[in-house]
Design an enzyme around this catalytic site. Structure first.
Site, PDB file in Angstrom:
ATOM      1  N   TYR A  33       4.397   7.102  11.087  1.00 37.82           N
ATOM      2  CA  TYR A  33       3.117   7.443  10.454  1.00 37.82           C
ATOM      3  C   TYR A  33       2.000   7.482  11.480  1.00 37.82           C
ATOM      4  CZ  TYR A  33       5.719   4.977   6.740  1.00 37.82           C
ATOM      5  OH  TYR A  33       6.691   4.505   5.886  1.00 37.82           O
ATOM      6  N   PHE A  34       1.075   8.381  11.272  1.00 42.62           N
ATOM      7  CA  PHE A  34      -0.154   8.358  12.057  1.00 42.62           C
ATOM      8  C   PHE A  34      -1.123   7.416  11.329  1.00 42.62           C
ATOM      9  CE2 PHE A  34       0.479  10.829  15.884  1.00 42.62           C
ATOM     10  CZ  PHE A  34       1.843  11.025  15.720  1.00 42.62           C
ATOM     11  N   PHE A  94       9.794  -0.818   3.800  1.00 47.79           N
ATOM     12  CA  PHE A  94       8.384  -0.945   4.177  1.00 47.79           C
ATOM     13  C   PHE A  94       8.018  -2.391   4.537  1.00 47.79           C
ATOM     14  CE2 PHE A  94       8.252   2.660   1.165  1.00 47.79           C
ATOM     15  CZ  PHE A  94       7.539   3.585   1.908  1.00 47.79           C
ATOM     16  N   LYS A 126       8.009  -2.312  15.738  1.00 51.39           N
ATOM     17  CA  LYS A 126       8.400  -0.974  15.259  1.00 51.39           C
ATOM     18  C   LYS A 126       9.305  -0.287  16.281  1.00 51.39           C
ATOM     19  CE  LYS A 126       6.183  -1.120  11.383  1.00 51.39           C
ATOM     20  NZ  LYS A 126       6.932  -1.256  10.138  1.00 51.39           N
ATOM     21  N   THR A 136       2.454   4.238  16.788  1.00 57.62           N
ATOM     22  CA  THR A 136       2.234   3.239  17.825  1.00 57.62           C
ATOM     23  C   THR A 136       3.409   3.204  18.813  1.00 57.62           C
ATOM     24  OG1 THR A 136       1.435   0.978  18.137  1.00 57.62           O
ATOM     25  CG2 THR A 136       3.209   1.237  16.579  1.00 57.62           C
ATOM     26  N   TYR A 168       3.056  -6.390  17.056  1.00 54.59           N
ATOM     27  CA  TYR A 168       3.321  -5.631  15.825  1.00 54.59           C
ATOM     28  C   TYR A 168       3.929  -4.274  16.177  1.00 54.59           C
ATOM     29  CZ  TYR A 168       2.329  -1.835  12.657  1.00 54.59           C
ATOM     30  OH  TYR A 168       2.460  -0.678  11.936  1.00 54.59           O
ATOM     31  N   TYR A 173       0.814  -1.225   0.000  1.00 53.65           N
ATOM     32  CA  TYR A 173       0.000   0.000   0.000  1.00 53.65           C
ATOM     33  C   TYR A 173       0.849   1.277   0.000  1.00 53.65           C
ATOM     34  CZ  TYR A 173      -3.334   3.417   2.000  1.00 53.65           C
ATOM     35  OH  TYR A 173      -4.099   4.520   2.265  1.00 53.65           O
ATOM     36  N   SER A 226       5.805   3.879  13.057  1.00 55.17           N
ATOM     37  CA  SER A 226       4.389   4.132  13.343  1.00 55.17           C
ATOM     38  C   SER A 226       4.249   4.936  14.625  1.00 55.17           C
ATOM     39  CB  SER A 226       3.695   2.774  13.517  1.00 55.17           C
ATOM     40  OG  SER A 226       2.423   2.947  14.101  1.00 55.17           O
TER      41      SER A 226
HETATM   42  C1  UD1 Z   1      -3.939   0.729  13.998  1.00 55.78           C
HETATM   43  C2  UD1 Z   1      -3.029   0.028  14.934  1.00 55.78           C
HETATM   44  C3  UD1 Z   1      -1.661   0.652  14.849  1.00 55.78           C
HETATM   45  C4  UD1 Z   1      -1.144   0.600  13.416  1.00 55.78           C
HETATM   46  C5  UD1 Z   1      -2.156   1.240  12.479  1.00 55.78           C
HETATM   47  C6  UD1 Z   1      -1.742   0.970  11.053  1.00 55.78           C
HETATM   48  C7  UD1 Z   1      -4.447  -0.853  16.763  1.00 55.78           C
HETATM   49  C8  UD1 Z   1      -4.761  -0.752  18.218  1.00 55.78           C
HETATM   50  N1  UD1 Z   1      -3.551   0.056  16.283  1.00 55.78           N
HETATM   51  O1  UD1 Z   1      -4.092   2.086  14.401  1.00 55.78           O
HETATM   52  O2  UD1 Z   1      -0.773  -0.031  15.711  1.00 55.78           O
HETATM   53  O3  UD1 Z   1       0.090   1.271  13.314  1.00 55.78           O
HETATM   54  O4  UD1 Z   1      -3.451   0.672  12.671  1.00 55.78           O
HETATM   55  O5  UD1 Z   1      -2.628   1.550  10.165  1.00 55.78           O
HETATM   56  O6  UD1 Z   1      -4.955  -1.669  16.060  1.00 55.78           O
HETATM   57  N2  UD1 Z   1     -12.382   1.520  14.348  1.00 55.78           N
HETATM   58  C9  UD1 Z   1     -13.704   1.159  14.488  1.00 55.78           C
HETATM   59  N3  UD1 Z   1     -14.145   0.069  13.784  1.00 55.78           N
HETATM   60  C10 UD1 Z   1     -13.343  -0.652  12.966  1.00 55.78           C
HETATM   61  C11 UD1 Z   1     -11.996  -0.272  12.823  1.00 55.78           C
HETATM   62  C12 UD1 Z   1     -11.539   0.815  13.541  1.00 55.78           C
HETATM   63  O7  UD1 Z   1     -14.467   1.781  15.232  1.00 55.78           O
HETATM   64  O8  UD1 Z   1     -13.822  -1.640  12.375  1.00 55.78           O
HETATM   65  C13 UD1 Z   1     -11.887   2.714  15.077  1.00 55.78           C
HETATM   66  C14 UD1 Z   1     -10.812   2.383  16.101  1.00 55.78           C
HETATM   67  O9  UD1 Z   1     -11.377   2.170  17.363  1.00 55.78           O
HETATM   68  C15 UD1 Z   1      -9.948   3.648  16.055  1.00 55.78           C
HETATM   69  C16 UD1 Z   1     -10.159   4.227  14.660  1.00 55.78           C
HETATM   70  O10 UD1 Z   1     -11.313   3.574  14.134  1.00 55.78           O
HETATM   71  O11 UD1 Z   1     -10.446   4.577  16.963  1.00 55.78           O
HETATM   72  C17 UD1 Z   1      -8.979   3.968  13.756  1.00 55.78           C
HETATM   73  O12 UD1 Z   1      -8.672   2.573  13.794  1.00 55.78           O
HETATM   74  P1  UD1 Z   1      -7.595   1.917  12.833  1.00 55.78           P
HETATM   75  O13 UD1 Z   1      -7.831   2.339  11.440  1.00 55.78           O
HETATM   76  O14 UD1 Z   1      -7.568   0.449  13.115  1.00 55.78           O
HETATM   77  O15 UD1 Z   1      -6.220   2.585  13.269  1.00 55.78           O
HETATM   78  P2  UD1 Z   1      -5.516   2.639  14.717  1.00 55.78           P
HETATM   79  O16 UD1 Z   1      -6.185   1.761  15.684  1.00 55.78           O
HETATM   80  O17 UD1 Z   1      -5.364   4.069  15.080  1.00 55.78           O
END
Ligand code: UD1
Length: 342
Positions: free
Chosen positions: A180-181, A83, A156, A129, A152, A13, A127
Site C-alpha cells: 500500500y502507498f 492485516f 513488512k 515502506t 515497523y 481500518y 507497505s
Molecule cells: C507512514 C509511515 C509508513 C507507513 C504508513 C502507514 C513514516 C516515516 N512512514 O507513511 O512506514 O507504512 O505511514 O500509513 O512514518 N506529515 C506532516 N505532519 C503530520 C503527519 C504527517 O507533515 O502530523 C507529513 C509527513 O511528513 C509525510 C506526509 O505528511 O510527508 C504523510 O505522512 P504519513 O501520513 O505519516 O505517511 P508516511 O510517512 O508516508
C-alpha cells in the site's frame, strides 16, 4: 454463498473496509482480531452496512495454540487475508522487540496453520515502506526492496522474505503481497473509518482531528524538501479502492489465475500530492480553515513516494477510481460522525 475467507485484523481500518467488500461480493467472512487497536463495534457497523454479521474470533495470533484452534474450528476457510499487525512507526522505534514479536510471530503462526490445515491461499498486507528511499519514480515492483527506516517497516520487509521462502518450500501455497502507498478516506456511509489510538501519526487523521477541534494545530514536518513546494509528496489512496483490490487478489488465487506462487503488487493511484496540496484541498472540500505550522523534518521521511500502477492494472485489472477530494470528504464525514457532529 462463495468461499469462506479469514480476515485477520478485520475490525481495523483497512480490514473492516475489506470485509465489507468481501461480503458485497458474496464471500463468507471470519474476522480474527485481538481488538488491541480496534473495536468490536466494527462488527455492528459492518452488519449495518451489509446486512451480514461476520463470524468473529477474538484471538491474538502471536499465540500459536490459540491460532491453531481457530483453524480447527473453521476448517472450511479457503484463503486468509492478513492485516493484523502493530503499525505505529514511532512506537516501533521505541519498542522494536514488541513489533518483531507481534508482527512476525503472528505471520509465522498463521503460515504454520495454513500448512497444517492445507489452506493454499494467503494475501499479505504490505507497505510501500519496503522500497526504502526510492531511487526511481514512479516506483515499480521491479525496484529492489531496501531496509526500511523503522522496525515497523522492517517487519513488512522481513515478512515478505519469510513468505517468499515458505511459498518456495511449500507444495501448495500461493501468496500475494499488496504494497500500500498512503491509505486514507473512509466508507461512504460514515460508519467506519480510521480511529487512531491517542495522537495520530499519519497526516489525514491528524488534519481531521485539528479541524474538528481535538488538536490545536497540524505540524507540517518540513518545507525544505526538493519538491515543487518543499513539502513531501505521497500517493494517497482511498481505503475503499484498496479494499476492492483485496477482493480481486483473493479471487485471483481462488481461481488459480496467479502467474507465480508469490506475487506482489503496488496499490496506489500513481498520483503524488504534497502536504500543502493536501491541506489546501482539505480546506477547499470542507470549507474550514486549518491551523498549521511548519516545523522541522520528521526522521525517516522521504521526499517523494508514488506508485507505478501498471502491473496491478494489467494483472489484477484493478485501478483506483476515487480522487483526492473524495478521499478527503469521506475522511471528514467519518471524523464528524465519530465526534457526534455528523
Ligand atoms: C507512514 C509511515 C509508513 C507507513 C504508513 C502507514 C513514516 C516515516 N512512514 O507513511 O512506514 O507504512 O505511514 O500509513 O512514518 N506529515 C506532516 N505532519 C503530520 C503527519 C504527517 O507533515 O502530523 C507529513 C509527513 O511528513 C509525510 C506526509 O505528511 O510527508 C504523510 O505522512 P504519513 O501520513 O505519516 O505517511 P508516511 O510517512 O508516508
Amino acid at each position: 454463498m462463495k468461499s469462506k475467507i479469514m480476515v485477520t485484523g478485520g475490525c481495523g481500518y483497512i480490514g473492516s473496509h475489506t470485509v465489507i467488500e468481501l461480503i458485497k461480493s458474496g464471500f463468507e467472512t471470519v474476522i480474527v482480531d485481538d481488538l488491541s487497536n480496534s473495536s468490536e463495534k466494527s462488527l455492528d457497523r459492518i452488519q449495518e452496512i451489509t446486512g451480514v454479521l461476520p463470524h468473529f474470533e477474538k484471538v491474538d495470533l502471536a499465540n500459536q495454540e490459540k491460532t491453531m484452534k481457530i483453524f480447527k474450528k473453521h476448517t472450511d476457510v479457503k484463503a486468509v487475508i492478513h492485516f493484523a499487525a502493530h503499525k505505529a512507526v514511532g512506537e516501533s522505534v521505541e519498542q522494536p522487540l514488541m513489533y518483531y514479536q507481534n508482527n512476525l510471530f503472528s505471520l509465522i503462526n498463521l503460515l504454520s496453520a495454513l500448512e497444517k490445515y492445507r489452506i493454499p491461499n494467503f494475501i499479505f498486507s504490505s507497505s510501500a515502506t519496503v522500497y526504502g528511499i526510492p531511487t526511481n519514480l514512479p516506483i515499480t515492483e521491479d525496484e529492489a526492496t531496501q531496509r526500511p527506516f523503522s522496525p515497523y517497516g522492517n517487519t513488512k520487509k522481513v515478512a515478505e522474505e519469510i513468505l517468499d521462502d515458505v511459498v518456495k518450500s511449500a507444495a501448495n501455497l500461493n501468496a500475494i503481497s499488496l504494497r500500500y502507498f498512503n491509505p486514507i478516506g473512509a466508507h461512504e456511509s460514515g460508519l467506519i473509518g480510521e480511529l487512531p489510538n491517542g495522537i495520530p501519526n499519519n497526516l489525514m487523521p491528524y488534519i481531521t482531528q485539528v479541524a474538528v477541534g481535538i488538536r490545536e494545530k497540524l505540524m507540517v514536518f518540513g518545507n525544505d524538501y526538493p519538491t515543487k513546494d518543499g513539502t513531501p509528496i505521497r500517493d494517497y489512496i482511498h481505503v475503499v479502492d484498496l479494499a476492492k483490490a483485496h477482493v480481486i487478489a483473493v479471487e485471483r488465487l481462488l481461481n488459480q489465475q496467479n502467474e507465480a506462487a508469490f506475487e506482489y503488487f503496488n496499490l496506489g493511484t500513481g498520483k503524488g500530492y504534497s502536504v500543502f496540496e493536501v491541506i489546501r484541498t482539505f480546506e477547499e472540500v470542507t470549507k474550514t480553515k486549518l491551523n498549521y505550522e511548519v516545523t522541522s523534518r520528521r526522521a525517516g521521511d522521504v521526499p517523494q513516494l508514488y506508485a507505478a500502477t501498471n502491473l496491478a492494472e494489467k494483472k489484477l485489472k484493478w485501478k483506483a477510481k476515487k480522487g483526492l477530494k473524495e478521499m478527503i470528504a469521506s475522511s471528514w464525514k467519518w471524523e464528524q460522525n465519530v465526534r457526534g457532529e455528523g
